[in-house]
Design a protein around this motif. Structure first.
Motif, PDB file in Angstrom:
ATOM      1  N   SER A 156      42.658 129.371  59.783  1.00 49.76           N
ATOM      2  CA  SER A 156      42.475 127.977  60.176  1.00 49.76           C
ATOM      3  C   SER A 156      42.008 127.919  61.624  1.00 49.76           C
ATOM      4  O   SER A 156      42.266 128.831  62.412  1.00 49.76           O
ATOM      5  CB  SER A 156      43.787 127.203  60.004  1.00 49.76           C
ATOM      6  OG  SER A 156      44.779 127.776  60.838  1.00 49.76           O
ATOM      7  N   VAL A 157      41.316 126.858  61.967  1.00 47.09           N
ATOM      8  CA  VAL A 157      40.784 126.690  63.310  1.00 47.09           C
ATOM      9  C   VAL A 157      41.715 125.782  64.102  1.00 47.09           C
ATOM     10  O   VAL A 157      42.089 124.697  63.652  1.00 47.09           O
ATOM     11  CB  VAL A 157      39.360 126.090  63.258  1.00 47.09           C
ATOM     12  CG1 VAL A 157      38.821 125.870  64.657  1.00 47.09           C
ATOM     13  CG2 VAL A 157      38.441 126.995  62.465  1.00 47.09           C
ATOM     14  N   ASP A 158      42.085 126.249  65.295  1.00 48.08           N
ATOM     15  CA  ASP A 158      42.910 125.444  66.185  1.00 48.08           C
ATOM     16  C   ASP A 158      42.070 124.278  66.713  1.00 48.08           C
ATOM     17  O   ASP A 158      40.989 124.501  67.261  1.00 48.08           O
ATOM     18  CB  ASP A 158      43.414 126.318  67.337  1.00 48.08           C
ATOM     19  CG  ASP A 158      44.298 125.551  68.285  1.00 48.08           C
ATOM     20  OD1 ASP A 158      43.893 125.393  69.457  1.00 48.08           O
ATOM     21  OD2 ASP A 158      45.383 125.129  67.864  1.00 48.08           O
ATOM     22  N   PRO A 159      42.526 123.027  66.579  1.00 43.61           N
ATOM     23  CA  PRO A 159      41.689 121.901  66.983  1.00 43.61           C
ATOM     24  C   PRO A 159      41.473 121.803  68.503  1.00 43.61           C
ATOM     25  O   PRO A 159      40.444 121.302  68.949  1.00 43.61           O
ATOM     26  CB  PRO A 159      42.440 120.682  66.459  1.00 43.61           C
ATOM     27  CG  PRO A 159      43.809 121.132  66.173  1.00 43.61           C
ATOM     28  CD  PRO A 159      43.756 122.610  65.946  1.00 43.61           C
TER      29      PRO A 159
ATOM     30  N   SER B 147      43.134 131.287  63.536  1.00 39.07           N
ATOM     31  CA  SER B 147      44.463 131.889  63.420  1.00 39.07           C
ATOM     32  C   SER B 147      44.865 131.917  61.960  1.00 39.07           C
ATOM     33  O   SER B 147      44.256 131.270  61.111  1.00 39.07           O
ATOM     34  CB  SER B 147      45.487 131.105  64.236  1.00 39.07           C
ATOM     35  OG  SER B 147      45.617 129.790  63.720  1.00 39.07           O
ATOM     36  N   SER B 148      45.913 132.681  61.702  1.00 39.52           N
ATOM     37  CA  SER B 148      46.420 132.802  60.350  1.00 39.52           C
ATOM     38  C   SER B 148      47.913 133.071  60.412  1.00 39.52           C
ATOM     39  O   SER B 148      48.410 133.675  61.370  1.00 39.52           O
ATOM     40  CB  SER B 148      45.717 133.952  59.623  1.00 39.52           C
ATOM     41  OG  SER B 148      46.286 134.142  58.358  1.00 39.52           O
ATOM     42  N   ALA B 149      48.620 132.623  59.390  1.00 46.23           N
ATOM     43  CA  ALA B 149      50.051 132.876  59.317  1.00 46.23           C
ATOM     44  C   ALA B 149      50.345 134.222  58.665  1.00 46.23           C
ATOM     45  O   ALA B 149      51.489 134.656  58.620  1.00 46.23           O
ATOM     46  CB  ALA B 149      50.745 131.759  58.533  1.00 46.23           C
ATOM     47  N   ASP B 150      49.314 134.886  58.181  1.00 40.82           N
ATOM     48  CA  ASP B 150      49.470 136.162  57.492  1.00 40.82           C
ATOM     49  C   ASP B 150      49.479 137.301  58.507  1.00 40.82           C
ATOM     50  O   ASP B 150      48.449 137.620  59.109  1.00 40.82           O
ATOM     51  CB  ASP B 150      48.329 136.338  56.498  1.00 40.82           C
ATOM     52  CG  ASP B 150      48.436 137.624  55.716  1.00 40.82           C
ATOM     53  OD1 ASP B 150      49.565 138.129  55.571  1.00 40.82           O
ATOM     54  OD2 ASP B 150      47.405 138.105  55.244  1.00 40.82           O
TER      55      ASP B 150
END
Length: 103
Positions: free
Chosen positions: A34-37, A43-46
């Motif tokens: 996902s892209v930080d706004p 970033s990723s939670a994985d």
């Protein structure tokens, strides 16, 4: 949890095969990035996507995956034909050359 086992390619800037004799076990990403706004960083939670394990042989990597219950896909490397000239580099400077050597 799925992983792939592969032998990394050599550096494109070098002609040798150093540091390409080991095998790597790399986990496939489980979630999309996902892209930080605010900053625009991805970033990723994985956290498994950050893990790369190095092994001396393909069998050692397969045994590790089997022992830990990891479904692994093996990607065999594409071997290239060695580029060995009969005279080698020193033949460029031989005193008994019959042809003119120019760049």
């Amino acid at each position: 949890m799925q992983a792939r086992i592969y032998q990394p390619a050599r550096n494109a800037m070098q002609s040798g095969n150093a540091k390409s004799n080991h095998w790597v076990l790399e986990f496939a990403p489980a979630s999309a990035r996902s892209v930080d706004p605010l900053m625009g960083w991805t970033s990723s939670a994985d956290t498994q996507a950050q893990v790369k394990l190095s092994f001396d042989s393909k069998e050692a990597a397969l045994n590790y995956a089997k022992d830990h219950g990891i479904a692994a896909i093996v990607q065999d490397p594409k071997k290239r034909k060695p580029n060995i000239r009969p005279g080698g580099y020193g033949d460029n400077f031989a005193t008994n050359r019959r042809t003119v050597w120019t760049h």
